[in-house]
Motif scaffolding. Structure first.
Motif, PDB file in Angstrom:
ATOM      1  N   PRO A 163       0.518  -1.236   0.159  1.00 14.85           N
ATOM      2  CA  PRO A 163       0.236  -0.126  -0.040  1.00 14.85           C
ATOM      3  C   PRO A 163       0.961   1.034  -0.348  1.00 14.85           C
ATOM      4  O   PRO A 163       2.165   1.370   0.424  1.00 14.85           O
ATOM      5  CB  PRO A 163      -0.839   0.041   1.376  1.00 14.85           C
ATOM      6  CG  PRO A 163      -0.033  -1.141   2.254  1.00 14.85           C
ATOM      7  CD  PRO A 163       0.825  -1.838   1.594  1.00 14.85           C
ATOM      8  N   LEU A 164       0.288   2.330  -0.798  1.00 12.83           N
ATOM      9  CA  LEU A 164       1.197   3.755  -0.505  1.00 12.83           C
ATOM     10  C   LEU A 164       0.319   4.522  -0.799  1.00 12.83           C
ATOM     11  O   LEU A 164      -0.915   4.492  -1.444  1.00 12.83           O
ATOM     12  CB  LEU A 164       2.008   3.885  -1.645  1.00 12.83           C
ATOM     13  CG  LEU A 164       3.348   4.653  -1.753  1.00 12.83           C
ATOM     14  CD1 LEU A 164       4.038   4.581  -1.093  1.00 12.83           C
ATOM     15  CD2 LEU A 164       3.366   4.578  -3.620  1.00 12.83           C
ATOM     16  N   ILE A 165       0.517   5.526   0.215  1.00 14.69           N
ATOM     17  CA  ILE A 165      -0.166   6.865   0.680  1.00 14.69           C
ATOM     18  C   ILE A 165       0.018   8.070  -0.970  1.00 14.69           C
ATOM     19  O   ILE A 165       1.901   8.198  -1.169  1.00 14.69           O
ATOM     20  CB  ILE A 165       0.143   7.276   1.630  1.00 14.69           C
ATOM     21  CG1 ILE A 165      -0.192   7.177   2.838  1.00 14.69           C
ATOM     22  CG2 ILE A 165      -0.783   8.886   1.564  1.00 14.69           C
ATOM     23  CD1 ILE A 165       0.768   7.899   3.579  1.00 14.69           C
ATOM     24  N   PRO A 166      -0.452   8.252  -1.679  1.00 14.32           N
ATOM     25  CA  PRO A 166      -0.856   9.047  -3.148  1.00 14.32           C
ATOM     26  C   PRO A 166      -0.262  10.669  -2.708  1.00 14.32           C
ATOM     27  O   PRO A 166      -1.066  10.954  -1.781  1.00 14.32           O
ATOM     28  CB  PRO A 166      -1.645   8.722  -3.663  1.00 14.32           C
ATOM     29  CG  PRO A 166      -2.978   8.226  -2.685  1.00 14.32           C
ATOM     30  CD  PRO A 166      -2.002   7.545  -1.579  1.00 14.32           C
ATOM     31  N   GLY A 167      -0.538  10.996  -3.589  1.00 16.24           N
ATOM     32  CA  GLY A 167      -0.098  12.847  -4.175  1.00 16.24           C
ATOM     33  C   GLY A 167       1.657  12.608  -4.099  1.00 16.24           C
ATOM     34  O   GLY A 167       2.014  12.730  -3.304  1.00 16.24           O
TER      35      GLY A 167
END
Length: 328
Positions: A60-64
């Motif tokens: 999982p990854l925090i986008p932006g």
């Protein structure tokens, strides 16, 4: 401690994004921790959240892909607690947690101090799209273009990069031709400084390998047939700055504009641009961008609204810049 973040996951080839409570200790490596205030929704963000393009390379990854905020802690020599900073690109939303969160930990080598002319919100109203537009303007200037040389075409004019490019170019004295598929936005584009509006359909279909000269330069965010036709109509010794692929990643054109008209095609990369180029771009933005025009391009949303807005970006239903207030 926990904070709010959007987290993108992938299961059975299905990508989904939801608002979660994220732990400080789960942030990635870096020598600067930033309390994020604002991020943005760029076209690349929309591609990442949709899975239409493999922007996110690990889950999982925090986008932006960008953010602006205040340094909380730093062991980097160039930054100290309280500094106002921003970051564009690098590994954000690809291999490193990004800006759709209330906190980030990154390498200080990625950061730029926000010019005094801008608030953190204004820095993200510019964001990666506006910073890319400035890199494109610099490429036109590097190629020798001046307002006296002739018109500049801006494709994808309603988008974030297109909107800022029009504001910048018109402020610098260029006559701007804006290409858009949304003629109902003509007043908005003229308000930013466009002198002429053309229908994008005049550029988006297969065309002649070389055609009548129309403009001295181009800032293109569309690619494919649009870029090929823009090149075919660029004047002798003109310059075309290209950074987008909204229509496609192909370039179904000809070498004729290059060898008969000495046209320059300049590729614009905002992700891995060297620090000197970033500092030059942000310095010029502080000098050349009309913040009143910038305000007219901007809407502000909260974190929870990002996925829905990203979907609308891909449908061409969002104009200008979308700022994300991560604390709203």
């Amino acid at each position: 401690m926990t904070f709010k973040a959007l987290l993108t996951t992938k299961a059975d080839d299905v990508i989904s994004t939801r608002l979660v409570d994220f732990k400080d200790e789960d942030l990635m490596a870096g020598d600067v921790t930033v309390a994020i205030e604002y991020s943005t929704v760029n076209y690349k963000d929309a591609m990442a959240l949709s899975g239409r393009s493999p922007v996110i390379r690990q889950f999982p990854l925090i986008p932006g892909i960008d953010f602006a905020g205040i340094v909380e802690t730093s062991s980097h020599a160039g930054f100290q607690t309280g500094d106002r900073v921003l970051v564009n690109g690098w590994g954000l939303s690809q291999t490193h947690h990004g800006g759709f969160a209330q906190k980030a930990r990154v390498s200080g080598d990625w950061l730029v101090k926000i010019p005094e002319a801008f608030s953190t919100q204004q820095a993200m109203a510019i964001g990666t799209a506006g910073y890319t537009a400035m890199l494109s303007v610099l490429a036109l200037e590097h190629g020798g273009l001046t307002p006296e040389r002739g018109d500049i075409l801006v494709t994808g004019a309603n988008g974030g990069a297109g909107s800022v490019a029009i504001a910048l170019l018109s402020g610098l004295g260029y006559r701007v031709i804006a290409s858009t598929g949304r003629q109902e936005e003509a007043d908005y584009l003229r308000d930013l400084g466009a002198a002429e509006i053309i229908d994008r359909r005049t550029l988006s279909e297969p065309g002649a390998p070389i055609a009548k000269e129309r403009w001295a330069g181009v800032i293109d965010s569309v690619g494919s047939h649009t870029l090929a036709n823009a090149l075919a109509q660029t004047q002798y010794r003109g310059v075309v700055a290209a950074f987008g692929l909204a229509q496609g990643a192909d370039l179904p054109g000809s070498v004729l504009p290059f060898i008969l008209r000495n046209v320059t095609l300049a590729g614009i990369d905002s992700v891995n641009a060297p620090q000197a180029a970033r500092l030059q771009a942000w310095s010029r933005l502080a000098r050349d961008l009309d913040v009143n025009k910038l305000a007219r391009t901007t809407q502000v949303i909260g974190l929870a609204e990002v996925p829905a807005v990203a979907a609308r970006v891909l449908q061409g239903q969002v104009r200008g810049r979308t700022v994300v207030d991560v604390n709203a």
